[in-house]
Design a protein around this motif. Structure first.
Motif, mmCIF file in Angstrom:
data_model
loop_
_atom_site.group_PDB
_atom_site.id
_atom_site.type_symbol
_atom_site.label_atom_id
_atom_site.label_comp_id
_atom_site.label_asym_id
_atom_site.label_seq_id
_atom_site.Cartn_x
_atom_site.Cartn_y
_atom_site.Cartn_z
ATOM 1 N N ARG A 176 58.728 9.945 -15.071
ATOM 2 C CA ARG A 176 59.368 8.729 -14.995
ATOM 3 C C ARG A 176 60.940 9.185 -14.801
ATOM 4 N N MET A 177 61.828 8.077 -14.722
ATOM 5 C CA MET A 177 63.323 8.439 -14.594
ATOM 6 C C MET A 177 63.720 9.028 -13.333
ATOM 7 N N GLY A 178 63.294 8.706 -11.949
ATOM 8 C CA GLY A 178 63.722 9.628 -10.741
ATOM 9 C C GLY A 178 62.740 10.582 -10.543
ATOM 10 N N GLU A 179 61.366 10.535 -10.890
ATOM 11 C CA GLU A 179 60.348 11.632 -10.561
ATOM 12 C C GLU A 179 60.368 12.016 -9.227
ATOM 13 N N ASP A 180 60.316 10.932 -8.268
ATOM 14 C CA ASP A 180 59.944 11.086 -6.839
ATOM 15 C C ASP A 180 61.243 11.867 -6.325
ATOM 16 N N ILE A 181 62.613 11.414 -6.726
ATOM 17 C CA ILE A 181 63.827 12.082 -6.140
ATOM 18 C C ILE A 181 63.960 13.699 -6.321
ATOM 19 N N GLU A 182 63.302 13.693 -7.702
ATOM 20 C CA GLU A 182 63.121 14.993 -8.383
ATOM 21 C C GLU A 182 62.407 16.036 -7.504
ATOM 22 N N PHE A 183 61.249 15.279 -7.094
ATOM 23 C CA PHE A 183 60.104 16.130 -6.379
ATOM 24 C C PHE A 183 60.521 16.295 -4.909
ATOM 25 N N SER A 184 61.084 15.380 -4.312
ATOM 26 C CA SER A 184 61.618 15.434 -2.867
ATOM 27 C C SER A 184 62.725 16.375 -2.574
ATOM 28 N N LEU A 185 63.480 16.540 -3.838
ATOM 29 C CA LEU A 185 64.427 17.605 -3.836
ATOM 30 C C LEU A 185 63.904 19.060 -3.957
ATOM 31 N N ARG A 186 62.877 19.260 -4.759
ATOM 32 C CA ARG A 186 62.232 20.384 -4.848
ATOM 33 C C ARG A 186 61.529 20.858 -3.711
ATOM 34 N N ILE A 187 60.845 19.882 -3.086
ATOM 35 C CA ILE A 187 59.984 20.130 -1.787
ATOM 36 C C ILE A 187 60.930 20.884 -0.892
ATOM 37 N N ILE A 188 62.111 19.969 -0.603
ATOM 38 C CA ILE A 188 63.376 20.502 0.246
ATOM 39 C C ILE A 188 63.708 21.968 -0.048
ATOM 40 N N ASN A 189 64.037 22.317 -1.343
ATOM 41 C CA ASN A 189 64.752 23.418 -1.724
ATOM 42 C C ASN A 189 63.512 24.608 -1.661
ATOM 43 N N LYS A 190 62.263 24.267 -1.542
ATOM 44 C CA LYS A 190 61.450 25.233 -1.415
ATOM 45 C C LYS A 190 61.158 25.406 0.066
ATOM 46 N N GLY A 191 61.973 24.966 0.968
ATOM 47 C CA GLY A 191 61.908 25.330 2.273
ATOM 48 C C GLY A 191 61.015 24.472 3.381
ATOM 49 N N PHE A 192 60.374 23.631 2.560
ATOM 50 C CA PHE A 192 59.398 22.782 3.528
ATOM 51 C C PHE A 192 60.148 21.420 4.045
ATOM 52 N N LYS A 193 59.631 21.001 5.389
ATOM 53 C CA LYS A 193 60.264 20.225 6.343
ATOM 54 C C LYS A 193 59.789 18.710 5.877
ATOM 55 N N THR A 194 60.621 17.819 5.896
ATOM 56 C CA THR A 194 60.419 16.456 5.651
ATOM 57 C C THR A 194 60.845 15.657 6.673
ATOM 58 N N GLY A 195 60.110 14.485 7.124
ATOM 59 C CA GLY A 195 60.378 13.657 8.150
ATOM 60 C C GLY A 195 60.086 12.286 7.731
ATOM 61 N N LEU A 196 60.942 11.376 8.605
ATOM 62 C CA LEU A 196 60.787 10.178 8.469
ATOM 63 C C LEU A 196 60.012 9.409 9.589
ATOM 64 N N ILE A 197 58.686 8.783 9.235
ATOM 65 C CA ILE A 197 57.930 8.144 10.188
ATOM 66 C C ILE A 197 58.391 6.708 10.169
ATOM 67 N N GLU A 198 59.215 6.355 11.179
ATOM 68 C CA GLU A 198 59.740 4.887 11.130
ATOM 69 C C GLU A 198 58.654 4.023 11.266
ATOM 70 N N ASP A 199 57.418 4.057 12.051
ATOM 71 C CA ASP A 199 56.539 3.240 12.260
ATOM 72 C C ASP A 199 55.660 3.252 10.937
ATOM 73 N N ALA A 200 55.485 4.114 10.156
ATOM 74 C CA ALA A 200 54.603 4.306 8.935
ATOM 75 C C ALA A 200 55.409 3.242 7.784
ATOM 76 N N TYR A 201 55.584 2.245 8.046
ATOM 77 C CA TYR A 201 56.226 1.311 6.789
ATOM 78 C C TYR A 201 55.232 0.799 6.171
ATOM 79 N N VAL A 202 55.639 0.323 5.108
ATOM 80 C CA VAL A 202 54.620 -0.417 3.966
ATOM 81 C C VAL A 202 55.409 -1.844 3.954
ATOM 82 N N TYR A 203 54.731 -2.839 3.335
ATOM 83 C CA TYR A 203 55.109 -3.986 2.860
ATOM 84 C C TYR A 203 55.281 -3.894 1.406
#
Length: 321
Positions: A176-203
């Motif tokens: 809890r308390m920002g778990e997704d932000i911490e996870f994203s930061l660790r993914i990026i720091n490990k050298g993995f590439k992230t991407g935004l898929i604009e058409d993969a939106y959710v309601y």
């Protein structure tokens, strides 16, 4: 199996019904769904069961551990090449997986995220909250806009990772308390590439009234300080803007009542900001009622986030003192 959808849920059976119904309408169908009941007293197993002939779906009940660790539980059970995380209060448009599949075919990314939008069935307040959470003038576009500030950090309401990402990172480190932000930061720091898929939106339905919205954003403000405890350098100027918003109001009121000159006019920045929000909402929603509510939502968002931020920060000062 291409994709495994992981949905943690806690006492929200009605939400999972809408989510699962939307997944039955996908134009690309090579995915499974894992519903992780996180110690709920109001279970959704019967709702999940009614979709067993329409979806490749599995239901798991576990003791309550929070959404982050419940996602890890789902990752361990998943069979797909990619793991997709949705919040239970999301509705998925029919083209979602088709859009993701098309994007991954031509882009070398290990982790992706998508925007959130307001569904036509949402109430005016829900639509106003959706505007506030996605406007450049409130969040800087960090929640799934192409013109976002800095590196894109996927959020767990709409996020996908490869199996390799999970194996390398071990999933969520906090629950809890920002778990997704911490996870994203660790993914990026490990050298993995992230991407935004604009058409993969959710309601994303989020909260249904301003009181609930205030409490949610207050928690988000606290979570930002929690992230700072793991990554001190990740506290940026943009994260301090809600704090300036909160402390600036009483200061500017005091200057207006006691001073003269330029500083006494600082209070005018608040109605000017309200006007900017109103114009932005009117431009994006084409609805005057939602534009007014969106302006209110923006002020609630910054106030709640700023107060939560300051309250959690004060705990660190007390510990260090």
């Amino acid at each position: 199996m291409d994709y495994s959808v992981i949905v943690p849920i806690y006492n929200r059976p009605d939400e999972i019904d809408e989510l699962l119904q939307s997944l039955t309408l996908q134009t690309y169908g090579d995915f499974e769904v894992l519903v992780i009941e996180d110690g709920s007293t109001d279970r959704c197993d019967q709702i999940v069961e009614k979709y067993s002939d329409q979806l490749s779906i599995r239901y798991f009940y576990k003791e309550n551990s929070g959404q982050g660790f419940s996602r890890n539980f789902g990752f361990d059970k998943a069979a797909g090449d990619y793991f997709v995380v949705f919040d239970s209060d999301c509705i998925i448009p029919p083209h979602y997986f088709e859009s993701v599949n098309r994007y991954l075919a031509i882009h070398d990314v290990d982790c992706w995220g998508g925007p959130d939008r307001a569904h036509q069935s949402f109430s005016p307040i829900q639509k106003a909250i959706s505007f506030s959470m996605t406007s450049f003038f409130t969040t800087g576009g960090i929640r799934g806009r192409k013109n976002h500030i800095g590196t894109f950090h996927p959020r767990s309401f709409n996020m996908g990772i490869s199996q390799e990402v999970y194996k390398e990172t071990g999933g969520y480190k906090i629950t809890r308390m920002g778990e997704d932000i911490e996870f994203s930061l660790r993914i990026i720091n490990k050298g993995f590439k992230t991407g935004l898929i604009e058409d993969a939106y959710v309601y994303h339905k989020r909260r249904t009234d301003f009181k609930q919205f205030y409490h949610q954003l207050h928690f988000f403000g606290r979570a930002r300080i929690n992230i700072k405890r793991f990554y001190p350098n990740e506290l940026k100027l943009v994260h301090l803007l809600p704090v300036f918003f909160v402390i600036g109001l009483p200061i500017s009121l005091f200057l207006m009542l006691t001073g003269d000159g330029v500083l006494s006019k600082l209070i005018l920045l608040y109605p000017l900001y309200a006007l900017v929000l109103f114009i932005d909402a009117a431009t994006s929603t084409k609805d005057l009622k939602i534009s007014f509510l969106g302006m209110v939502a923006g002020f609630i968002q910054l106030t709640a986030y700023g107060i939560g931020f300051l309250e959690e920060l004060s705990k660190d000062f007390k510990k260090s003192g």
